[in-house]
Design a protein around this motif. Structure first.
Motif, PDB file in Angstrom:
ATOM      1  N   GLY A 254       1.922  13.978  26.923  1.00 25.79           N
ATOM      2  CA  GLY A 254       3.364  13.929  26.992  1.00 25.79           C
ATOM      3  C   GLY A 254       3.989  14.480  25.731  1.00 25.79           C
ATOM      4  O   GLY A 254       3.303  14.805  24.753  1.00 25.79           O
ATOM      5  N   ALA A 255       5.318  14.575  25.737  1.00 20.67           N
ATOM      6  CA  ALA A 255       6.057  15.081  24.587  1.00 20.67           C
ATOM      7  C   ALA A 255       6.026  14.076  23.448  1.00 20.67           C
ATOM      8  O   ALA A 255       5.756  12.899  23.642  1.00 20.67           O
ATOM      9  CB  ALA A 255       7.499  15.367  25.001  1.00 20.67           C
ATOM     10  N   PRO A 275       9.813  10.156  24.871  1.00 17.97           N
ATOM     11  CA  PRO A 275       8.628  10.807  24.311  1.00 17.97           C
ATOM     12  C   PRO A 275       7.870   9.858  23.382  1.00 17.97           C
ATOM     13  O   PRO A 275       8.384   8.803  22.991  1.00 17.97           O
ATOM     14  CB  PRO A 275       9.228  11.970  23.521  1.00 17.97           C
ATOM     15  N   MET A 276       6.645  10.223  23.035  1.00 11.33           N
ATOM     16  CA  MET A 276       5.923   9.502  21.993  1.00 11.33           C
ATOM     17  C   MET A 276       6.720   9.611  20.692  1.00 11.33           C
ATOM     18  O   MET A 276       7.316  10.656  20.405  1.00 11.33           O
ATOM     19  CB  MET A 276       4.530  10.116  21.804  1.00 11.33           C
ATOM     20  N   GLY A 277       6.754   8.530  19.935  1.00 12.87           N
ATOM     21  CA  GLY A 277       7.538   8.518  18.705  1.00 12.87           C
ATOM     22  C   GLY A 277       8.965   8.065  18.889  1.00 12.87           C
ATOM     23  O   GLY A 277       9.711   7.920  17.906  1.00 12.87           O
ATOM     24  N   ALA A 278       9.391   7.835  20.144  1.00 13.61           N
ATOM     25  CA  ALA A 278      10.756   7.367  20.391  1.00 13.61           C
ATOM     26  C   ALA A 278      11.004   6.048  19.676  1.00 13.61           C
ATOM     27  O   ALA A 278      10.131   5.180  19.629  1.00 13.61           O
ATOM     28  CB  ALA A 278      10.982   7.198  21.883  1.00 13.61           C
ATOM     29  N   ARG A 279      12.194   5.925  19.133  1.00  9.46           N
ATOM     30  CA  ARG A 279      12.578   4.690  18.428  1.00  9.46           C
ATOM     31  C   ARG A 279      13.518   3.895  19.333  1.00  9.46           C
ATOM     32  O   ARG A 279      14.625   4.343  19.644  1.00  9.46           O
ATOM     33  CB  ARG A 279      13.269   5.034  17.112  1.00  9.46           C
ATOM     34  N   LEU A 280      13.067   2.744  19.745  1.00 11.51           N
ATOM     35  CA  LEU A 280      13.862   1.876  20.606  1.00 11.51           C
ATOM     36  C   LEU A 280      14.422   0.735  19.781  1.00 11.51           C
ATOM     37  O   LEU A 280      13.687   0.083  19.021  1.00 11.51           O
ATOM     38  CB  LEU A 280      13.002   1.345  21.752  1.00 11.51           C
ATOM     39  N   GLN A 281      15.698   0.479  19.940  1.00  8.21           N
ATOM     40  CA  GLN A 281      16.358  -0.569  19.175  1.00  8.21           C
ATOM     41  C   GLN A 281      16.890  -1.659  20.084  1.00  8.21           C
ATOM     42  O   GLN A 281      17.385  -1.384  21.187  1.00  8.21           O
ATOM     43  CB  GLN A 281      17.518  -0.006  18.355  1.00  8.21           C
ATOM     44  N   LEU A 282      16.788  -2.888  19.623  1.00  6.84           N
ATOM     45  CA  LEU A 282      17.410  -4.015  20.291  1.00  6.84           C
ATOM     46  C   LEU A 282      18.793  -4.180  19.678  1.00  6.84           C
ATOM     47  O   LEU A 282      18.928  -4.547  18.511  1.00  6.84           O
ATOM     48  CB  LEU A 282      16.567  -5.280  20.086  1.00  6.84           C
ATOM     49  N   ALA A 283      19.830  -3.859  20.436  1.00  8.19           N
ATOM     50  CA  ALA A 283      21.197  -3.858  19.919  1.00  8.19           C
ATOM     51  C   ALA A 283      21.762  -5.279  19.898  1.00  8.19           C
ATOM     52  O   ALA A 283      22.620  -5.646  20.707  1.00  8.19           O
ATOM     53  CB  ALA A 283      22.072  -2.933  20.748  1.00  8.19           C
TER      54      ALA A 283
END
Length: 383
Positions: A254-255, A275-283
């Protein structure tokens, strides 16, 4: 190049973070501050990097890599959210909820976590022998020291990290079990990085994150304080190259976007995925997290997710999983499994977020949070 894909036919992610949580009393028993009666002689422990070694493991306030590492950098208050964030989050949650953290799998075939060992100058010497041409070829032929008893996690990934007394962190994927008196260590993928470096572009995980990047350690949970980003494992990642980074990814992968330098399993087709490396935040604000009637260990996870975010570092299983330290870090040397011990403490204390299942302890991360509306994909930086 390696294809670090996590494809167990069993819901692997449900078993993945077979670990990690340590109560305050257990942390003391492990001598994370070096004060335990079980700790080895100080002159031995002090020889390892920063004094770390068996019985003198890093305490709750320690974190790997530099202050400028992406894993140690807080998310700015005004941050751009990816325009397709809601769609991506919805797809993730369709795969499954945020998985429980589990204690009791350390050292079993279901242990896919990351054990870390702190070498001493007196430990046996092993010559590194790659079994493939994956990872960083520069470490092939290196001689490193590995503590007697150290062993890779038995899951098919066979992760293992050994930090040398001079501060070089050696990360391995599908490592062989070291013999007791030195010799050769075989591994399929591996690389090295400075323990005080950035923790990126290393080579022993699908994302090329260092093995310590974003990993939840027991002492941190015991203290209710995590001062770094988290490491996420998703079912699969985007097949596209529209993110502006990682357009020349490995065949079938994948990307990926910075801070990842490699891809994992691709979702394929038109499935909306990050993508791999995506930064997910809990708002969620600090005030909101503090108001939740949740135990300190769980609030610590949510707080880190809100402040630093969680980076997608690998693929496999179902749903959303958090990477943890493997209990082998401790049990390989005959110490009690701190994750099971802490789980027993919490269930005995009436913590309804921790469930007993035979010898295992299940730490519920998902309940009590509106993930569908609070989880978001931070727009990746341009590199």
């Amino acid at each position: 190049m390696p294809v670090f894909k996590r494809h167990s036919p069993v819901a692997r992610l449900a078993l993945l973070p077979a670990l990690v949580l340590v109560g305050a009393a257990v942390a003391g028993a492990l001598a994370c501050t070096g004060s335990s009666a079980q700790a080895p002689k100080a002159k031995v422990a002090a020889a390892g990097w920063s004094g770390f070694g068996v019985g003198n493991w890093p305490g709750a306030s320690w974190r790997p890599y530099s202050a400028k590492s992406p894993f140690n950098t807080k998310i700015p208050r005004k941050v751009k959210v990816h325009p397709n964030s809601k769609q991506y989050v919805q797809q993730m949650l369709q795969w499954g909820k945020v998985s429980d953290i589990k204690g009791g799998f350390a050292g079993t075939a279901n242990d896919y976590a990351h054990p870390t060992y702190w070498a001493q100058p007196s430990d046996p010497v092993y010559r590194l022998q790659p079994s493939t041409n994956w990872g960083d070829p520069k470490i092939g032929g290196h001689n490193i020291r590995i503590p007697r008893g150290a062993t890779p996690a038995p899951g098919s990934d066979g992760h293992m990290t050994v930090v040398q007394p001079d501060g070089w962190e050696y990360d391995f994927w599908r490592a062989s079990k070291p013999g007791p008196n030195g010799g050769v260590l075989n591994y399929a993928g591996g690389a090295r990085t400075r323990i005080t470096g950035s923790g990126v572009k290393v080579g022993a995980t699908a994302s090329d994150f260092g093995n310590l990047a974003g990993v939840i350690r027991g002492p941190e949970l015991a203290a209710g304080k995590i001062n770094h980003a988290l490491f996420l494992v998703l079912k699969c990642t985007s097949p596209g190259t529209e993110y502006g980074f990682g357009t020349k990814h490995r065949s079938g992968d994948g990307a990926f976007v910075y801070p990842a330098y490699g891809g994992g399993s691709s979702c394929g087709g038109n499935i909306p995925a990050v993508p791999m490396g995506a930064r997910l935040q809990l708002a969620m604000s600090e005030k909101k997290i503090k108001s939740l009637k949740l135990p300190a260990w769980k609030r610590a996870i949510l707080r880190a997710w809100a402040r630093y975010g969680a980076y997608v570092g690998d693929t496999g299983g179902e749903g959303i999983g958090l990477m943890t330290e493997s209990g082998l870090t401790y049990t390989a040397f005959g110490r009690p499994d701190p994750f099971v011990e802490f789980g027993k403490q919490r269930t005995a204390a009436g913590d309804n977020q921790v469930k007993a299942n035979g010898q295992f302890r299940l730490f519920n991360v998902a309940d009590g949070v509106d993930w569908a509306n609070k989880l978001r994909f931070v727009a990746p930086p341009k590199h």
